[in-house]
Design a protein around this motif. Sequence first.
Motif, mmCIF file in Angstrom:
data_model
loop_
_atom_site.group_PDB
_atom_site.id
_atom_site.type_symbol
_atom_site.label_atom_id
_atom_site.label_comp_id
_atom_site.label_asym_id
_atom_site.label_seq_id
_atom_site.Cartn_x
_atom_site.Cartn_y
_atom_site.Cartn_z
ATOM 1 N N GLY A 197 -3.758 8.460 17.053
ATOM 2 C CA GLY A 197 -2.559 7.672 17.277
ATOM 3 C C GLY A 197 -1.897 7.150 16.024
ATOM 4 O O GLY A 197 -0.963 6.338 16.108
ATOM 5 N N CYS A 198 -2.324 7.594 14.858
ATOM 6 C CA CYS A 198 -1.751 7.072 13.609
ATOM 7 C C CYS A 198 -1.883 8.106 12.502
ATOM 8 O O CYS A 198 -2.951 8.710 12.321
ATOM 9 C CB CYS A 198 -2.430 5.773 13.214
ATOM 10 N N ILE A 199 -0.803 8.336 11.779
ATOM 11 C CA ILE A 199 -0.781 9.214 10.610
ATOM 12 C C ILE A 199 -0.230 8.410 9.436
ATOM 13 O O ILE A 199 0.899 7.910 9.496
ATOM 14 C CB ILE A 199 0.091 10.465 10.854
ATOM 15 N N GLU A 200 -1.035 8.279 8.404
ATOM 16 C CA GLU A 200 -0.615 7.513 7.226
ATOM 17 C C GLU A 200 -0.259 8.464 6.095
ATOM 18 O O GLU A 200 -1.052 9.337 5.732
ATOM 19 C CB GLU A 200 -1.726 6.564 6.774
ATOM 20 N N LEU A 201 0.931 8.263 5.527
ATOM 21 C CA LEU A 201 1.424 9.085 4.425
ATOM 22 C C LEU A 201 1.637 8.204 3.202
ATOM 23 O O LEU A 201 2.238 7.123 3.306
ATOM 24 C CB LEU A 201 2.731 9.775 4.807
ATOM 25 N N ASP A 202 1.158 8.673 2.053
ATOM 26 C CA ASP A 202 1.346 7.967 0.784
ATOM 27 C C ASP A 202 2.160 8.854 -0.150
ATOM 28 O O ASP A 202 1.727 9.957 -0.494
ATOM 29 C CB ASP A 202 -0.001 7.636 0.138
ATOM 30 N N PHE A 203 3.335 8.351 -0.552
ATOM 31 C CA PHE A 203 4.228 9.103 -1.431
ATOM 32 C C PHE A 203 4.360 8.377 -2.770
ATOM 33 O O PHE A 203 4.359 7.145 -2.831
ATOM 34 C CB PHE A 203 5.634 9.232 -0.824
ATOM 35 N N GLU A 204 4.493 9.167 -3.831
ATOM 36 C CA GLU A 204 4.977 8.639 -5.102
ATOM 37 C C GLU A 204 6.446 8.999 -5.187
ATOM 38 O O GLU A 204 6.807 10.180 -5.194
ATOM 39 C CB GLU A 204 4.215 9.240 -6.283
ATOM 40 N N VAL A 205 7.316 7.993 -5.220
ATOM 41 C CA VAL A 205 8.755 8.229 -5.174
ATOM 42 C C VAL A 205 9.424 7.595 -6.379
ATOM 43 O O VAL A 205 8.926 6.627 -6.966
ATOM 44 C CB VAL A 205 9.375 7.658 -3.874
ATOM 45 N N ARG A 206 10.550 8.158 -6.731
ATOM 46 C CA ARG A 206 11.441 7.573 -7.740
ATOM 47 C C ARG A 206 12.795 7.432 -7.092
ATOM 48 O O ARG A 206 13.411 8.426 -6.709
ATOM 49 C CB ARG A 206 11.496 8.463 -8.991
ATOM 50 N N PRO A 259 8.094 4.627 -11.230
ATOM 51 C CA PRO A 259 7.601 5.179 -9.966
ATOM 52 C C PRO A 259 7.259 4.066 -8.976
ATOM 53 O O PRO A 259 6.951 2.934 -9.361
ATOM 54 C CB PRO A 259 6.344 5.943 -10.382
ATOM 55 N N TYR A 260 7.318 4.413 -7.701
ATOM 56 C CA TYR A 260 6.932 3.511 -6.629
ATOM 57 C C TYR A 260 5.951 4.231 -5.717
ATOM 58 O O TYR A 260 5.965 5.467 -5.604
ATOM 59 C CB TYR A 260 8.146 3.062 -5.812
ATOM 60 N N LEU A 261 5.135 3.450 -5.056
ATOM 61 C CA LEU A 261 4.202 3.974 -4.073
ATOM 62 C C LEU A 261 4.722 3.583 -2.688
ATOM 63 O O LEU A 261 4.829 2.396 -2.364
ATOM 64 C CB LEU A 261 2.808 3.399 -4.304
ATOM 65 N N LEU A 262 5.072 4.587 -1.896
ATOM 66 C CA LEU A 262 5.600 4.382 -0.550
ATOM 67 C C LEU A 262 4.517 4.732 0.460
ATOM 68 O O LEU A 262 4.041 5.871 0.498
ATOM 69 C CB LEU A 262 6.845 5.241 -0.331
ATOM 70 N N VAL A 263 4.139 3.757 1.261
ATOM 71 C CA VAL A 263 3.096 3.939 2.278
ATOM 72 C C VAL A 263 3.714 3.694 3.638
ATOM 73 O O VAL A 263 4.364 2.653 3.857
ATOM 74 C CB VAL A 263 1.911 2.967 2.054
ATOM 75 N N MET A 264 3.533 4.634 4.559
ATOM 76 C CA MET A 264 4.075 4.453 5.913
ATOM 77 C C MET A 264 3.120 5.048 6.931
ATOM 78 O O MET A 264 2.325 5.950 6.629
ATOM 79 C CB MET A 264 5.453 5.092 6.034
ATOM 80 N N ARG A 265 3.209 4.526 8.149
ATOM 81 C CA ARG A 265 2.383 4.990 9.263
ATOM 82 C C ARG A 265 3.281 5.472 10.387
ATOM 83 O O ARG A 265 4.212 4.763 10.787
ATOM 84 C CB ARG A 265 1.461 3.878 9.761
ATOM 85 N N ALA A 266 3.004 6.657 10.868
ATOM 86 C CA ALA A 266 3.760 7.260 11.966
ATOM 87 C C ALA A 266 2.827 7.508 13.143
ATOM 88 O O ALA A 266 1.615 7.681 12.979
ATOM 89 C CB ALA A 266 4.409 8.566 11.510
ATOM 90 N N SER A 267 3.414 7.534 14.340
ATOM 91 C CA SER A 267 2.604 7.683 15.555
ATOM 92 C C SER A 267 2.256 9.132 15.851
ATOM 93 O O SER A 267 1.177 9.425 16.362
ATOM 94 C CB SER A 267 3.333 7.059 16.748
ATOM 95 N N THR A 268 3.162 10.065 15.528
ATOM 96 C CA THR A 268 2.933 11.485 15.823
ATOM 97 C C THR A 268 3.261 12.335 14.600
ATOM 98 O O THR A 268 3.883 11.858 13.640
ATOM 99 C CB THR A 268 3.806 11.949 17.005
ATOM 100 N N GLU A 269 2.874 13.600 14.689
ATOM 101 C CA GLU A 269 3.139 14.531 13.589
ATOM 102 C C GLU A 269 4.629 14.796 13.445
ATOM 103 O O GLU A 269 5.138 14.934 12.326
ATOM 104 C CB GLU A 269 2.399 15.838 13.848
ATOM 105 N N GLU A 270 5.355 14.836 14.565
ATOM 106 C CA GLU A 270 6.800 15.071 14.507
ATOM 107 C C GLU A 270 7.515 13.922 13.809
ATOM 108 O O GLU A 270 8.421 14.140 12.987
ATOM 109 C CB GLU A 270 7.361 15.248 15.923
ATOM 110 N N VAL A 271 7.114 12.705 14.138
ATOM 111 C CA VAL A 271 7.717 11.541 13.482
ATOM 112 C C VAL A 271 7.399 11.547 11.984
ATOM 113 O O VAL A 271 8.254 11.239 11.149
ATOM 114 C CB VAL A 271 7.214 10.242 14.147
ATOM 115 N N ALA A 272 6.181 11.926 11.628
ATOM 116 C CA ALA A 272 5.783 11.976 10.225
ATOM 117 C C ALA A 272 6.598 13.007 9.458
ATOM 118 O O ALA A 272 7.032 12.763 8.324
ATOM 119 C CB ALA A 272 4.296 12.283 10.114
#
Length: 223
Positions: A182-191, A145-158
Motif C-alpha cells: 500500500g505504499c511506494i516511497e521514491l527518493d529523488f535528487e533534484v535541482r 541539490p535537493y532531496l525529494l522524498v514522496m510516498r505514493a499509494s500505487t505504481e501508477e500514481v508513482a
Amino acid sequence: MTFQDVFTSSFLERVDAVPLLDMALALLLACLVGLFVVFVYRRTYSGVMYSASFGATLVALTLVTTLVILAVSSNVLLSLGMVGALSIVRFRTPVKEPLDIVFLFWCIAAGIVLAAGLIPLALLGSVFIGAVLLAFSARRNVDRPYLLVMRASTEEVARAAESLVRERARAASLKSKTVAPGCIELDFEVRLRGEDSALVDELAAREGVSDVALVSYNGDYLG
C-alpha cells in the motif's frame, strides 16, 4: 649574579628586537585579514549550523602565526628552537568539512607573509583567494541539490508523479525506491529551476500521494 646583572642580561637586551611599530602594524593587519577570512567563511559556509567559535579560531590563528613569525625572524637561534618545540605539537581535533582546512591554511599563510613584511602579497593574495572562494560558492548555490522524498499509494500514481518531477525540475535522478504494501516511497535528487518550490505543493495535491518532503543537502549523503 648582582642586581645590576639582571638589568644587563641578554634576556632584557632582546626586548626591543622587534620594533613596537612593526609589531603593532603586523598584528593590526593580521586581525583585519583574519576578519576578512571569517567574512568569506560565513558567506561560503554551506553547513547546517555556523560555528562562531571556528570564526574566532581563524582570527586568533592569524594573530598567533604572525606573532610567532615575528619572534622567529628576529633571532636565528630562536627560530631553530621554535621548530623543535612546535614539532612535538599534535592536533587531534577532526575537521569534518574539507573546505575548513583551506581556511586554516589561509590564516597560517597570511600570518607568515604579514610577519615577513610582504604586506602587498598578503593583502592582495587574500583578496584574490576570497574572490575565488566566493565565486565557487555562488556557483554552488545556483546548482544546489535537493532531496525529494514522496510516498505514493500505487505504481501508477508513482509513475505519474515521477513524470511530473522530471518535467518540472531542471534535473532529477531517482536515488532509491522502496515498495511496501500500500505504499511506494521514491527518493529523488533534484535541482530546481531557481528557487521554485511549487513542485512540492503540486505533488502533494495529487490524489494517491500521501507525503512529500523537500530537503536541501550537499550531495554527499547518497551515492
